[in-house]
Write an enzyme that holds these catalytic residues in place. Structure first.
Site, short mmCIF file in Angstrom:
data_model
loop_
_atom_site.label_atom_id
_atom_site.label_comp_id
_atom_site.label_asym_id
_atom_site.label_seq_id
_atom_site.Cartn_x
_atom_site.Cartn_y
_atom_site.Cartn_z
N THR A 95 0.81 -1.22 0.00
CA THR A 95 0.00 0.00 0.00
C THR A 95 0.84 1.27 0.00
O THR A 95 0.48 2.26 -0.63
CB THR A 95 -0.91 0.00 1.26
OG1 THR A 95 -1.73 -1.16 1.20
CG2 THR A 95 -1.78 1.22 1.33
N THR A 149 2.03 -4.44 4.45
CA THR A 149 1.96 -4.76 5.87
C THR A 149 1.50 -6.18 6.15
O THR A 149 1.79 -6.74 7.20
CB THR A 149 0.99 -3.78 6.60
OG1 THR A 149 -0.28 -3.86 5.96
CG2 THR A 149 1.52 -2.38 6.56
N ASP A 150 0.74 -6.77 5.19
CA ASP A 150 0.08 -8.05 5.48
C ASP A 150 1.06 -9.13 5.93
O ASP A 150 0.77 -9.88 6.86
CB ASP A 150 -0.72 -8.53 4.27
CG ASP A 150 -1.98 -7.70 4.06
OD1 ASP A 150 -2.34 -6.92 4.97
OD2 ASP A 150 -2.59 -7.81 2.99
N ASP A 172 1.89 -7.14 -3.99
CA ASP A 172 1.11 -7.09 -2.75
C ASP A 172 1.75 -8.16 -1.86
O ASP A 172 2.04 -9.26 -2.32
CB ASP A 172 -0.34 -7.48 -3.07
CG ASP A 172 -1.26 -7.37 -1.86
OD1 ASP A 172 -2.19 -6.57 -1.90
OD2 ASP A 172 -1.04 -8.13 -0.88
N SER A 173 1.96 -7.85 -0.60
CA SER A 173 2.76 -8.78 0.22
C SER A 173 2.05 -10.09 0.50
O SER A 173 2.66 -11.02 1.02
CB SER A 173 3.22 -8.11 1.51
OG SER A 173 2.17 -8.03 2.44
N SER A 174 0.78 -10.20 0.13
CA SER A 174 0.11 -11.50 0.23
C SER A 174 0.73 -12.49 -0.76
O SER A 174 0.51 -13.69 -0.65
CB SER A 174 -1.38 -11.37 -0.05
OG SER A 174 -1.93 -10.43 0.84
N THR A 228 2.49 -20.53 21.32
CA THR A 228 1.18 -20.17 21.87
C THR A 228 0.34 -19.30 20.92
O THR A 228 0.90 -18.51 20.15
CB THR A 228 1.31 -19.43 23.23
OG1 THR A 228 0.00 -19.01 23.64
CG2 THR A 228 2.21 -18.23 23.16
N1 ASP Z 1 -2.23 -5.96 0.93
C1 ASP Z 1 -1.21 -4.97 1.19
C2 ASP Z 1 0.10 -5.69 1.28
O1 ASP Z 1 0.40 -6.29 2.28
C3 ASP Z 1 -1.53 -4.24 2.43
C4 ASP Z 1 -0.52 -3.22 2.84
O2 ASP Z 1 0.44 -2.92 2.19
O3 ASP Z 1 -0.70 -2.66 3.92
O4 ASP Z 1 0.85 -5.65 0.33
#
Ligand code: ASP
Length: 341
Positions: free
Chosen positions: A14, A90-91, A58-60, A276
């Site tokens: 993002t 962030t993902d 996209d980090s997914s 955990t």
């Molecule tokens: N889907 C995005 C990613 O992880 C979300 C982000 O960047 O915050 O690439």
């Protein structure tokens, strides 16, 4: 005195998005024009160079080969720069920061991950502050040495050890949690470093470990988990390592079918690492009867490691060729500050 030089590695996510004026859709921004978007970067007294991944992702869509690519960019540029800032979605940022901490052995320069919840091209973006502070931190030196020679995540006023973090909020700017380790730095009017808690630089030359083995699974327990699910998961061909996400202080059902299934897997040489589900606190096998059995059959305790870090550590250690008791030993040691011993 030479001013610090940094390499900014833009991988996607993002943070690098802007709104296309014609379609109104979010699209990745090419960093060739970053100074137009953030003229404030001119004010830094540092040398900043940019490199963009192609394609931006996209980090997914992060995979082990992405980690190898990222580690290779750092390897090829290691002697040319004083620090690195990685712009990442962030993902899966916590997975990537954890993995890079293991791949970059004897690191003695900062590798600071950051990203944002709102795209850089949006007026209210959190990306600008995150980016600027990540640059400040990656460039920070004391007596000619980097202040943070480790893989960390900077997000919303806090610098955290990367392999201690989890993304815990999909909405707030404060998106990452380091439940078992204090922040490495807190940012307000001043950047206050928690120097005692920051790793010391490696004494040997940087070694980049690029062999990763993803013959692993995460098995998360829940009340009602079916026997067939556990048995099939543990019977996957080629499986070498299991991150077993247990309850509380490392507790699991005591049903004989469950313990038998784990025992059979362990007898086949599969390593089971007890982590955990809680975001704070640690596995303490033997504290309750419901974890005593796990300990007796040879499940390995993960202390207060996060799931993200545990899976990265398992892939890294398996990739190094470790098996059996040696693998178990390293899983219980702190290799990069990822767990408390
Ligand atoms: N889907 C995005 C990613 O992880 C979300 C982000 O960047 O915050 O690439």
């Amino acid at each position: 005195m030479k001013t610090p030089s940094l390499l900014i590695i833009y991988t996607g996510g993002t943070i690098g998005m802007v709104i296309d004026p014609s379609s109104g859709a979010l699209q990745p921004y090419t960093f060739d024009d970053i100074y137009k978007l953030m003229p404030v970067l001119h004010n830094f007294d540092y040398t900043l160079q940019f490199v963009s991944f192609d394609p931006l992702i996209d980090s997914s869509n992060v995979t082990p080969s992405f980690w190898v690519k990222l580690a290779t960019v750092i390897e090829e540029n290691y002697d040319k720069y004083d620090g690195f800032v990685v712009l990442h979605g962030t993902d899966t940022m916590s997975y990537s920061a954890s993995m890079l901490s293991f791949m970059l052995e004897n690191l003695d320069k900062p590798v600071i991950f950051t990203g944002s919840q709102l795209p850089m091209g949006v007026v209210r973006t959190d990306g600008r502050d995150n980016f600027i502070n990540a640059i400040e931190i990656a460039a920070a030196q004391k007596d000619g040495l980097p202040v943070v020679p480790e893989v960390a995540i900077y997000f919303e006023n806090k610098l955290m050890r990367g392999n201690r973090t989890s993304k815990f909020n999909a909405e707030n700017f404060n998106a990452f949690l380091s439940g078992n380790y204090p922040p490495l730095a807190e940012v307000g009017v001043h950047i206050r470093y928690n120097t005692e808690m920051i790793l010391k630089p490696g004494n040997y030359n940087l070694k980049i470990n690029k062999e990763l083995d993803n013959s692993v699974i995460i098995l998360k327990l829940f009340p009602g988990i079916a026997e067939v699910v556990v048995k099939n998961a543990l019977n996957i061909t080629g499986l070498k390592g299991v991150i077993l996400e247990t309850y509380g202080a490392g507790n699991a059902p005591t049903d004989s079918w469950f313990i038998d299934a784990l025992t059979q897997a362990i007898d086949k040489g599969i390593i089971i690492y007890n982590v955990t589900q809680c975001k704070g606190g640690a596995v303490d096998m033997g504290k309750y009867e419901t974890s005593m059995l796990l300990s007796l059959i040879g499940v390995v305790g993960g202390s207060d490691i996060t799931t993200e870090s545990a899976i990265a550590k398992m892939m890294y250690l398996l990739g190094q060729g470790y098996t059996g008791s040696e693998l178990k030993k390293f899983l219980q040691l702190s290799l990069r500050g990822e767990l408390t011993v």
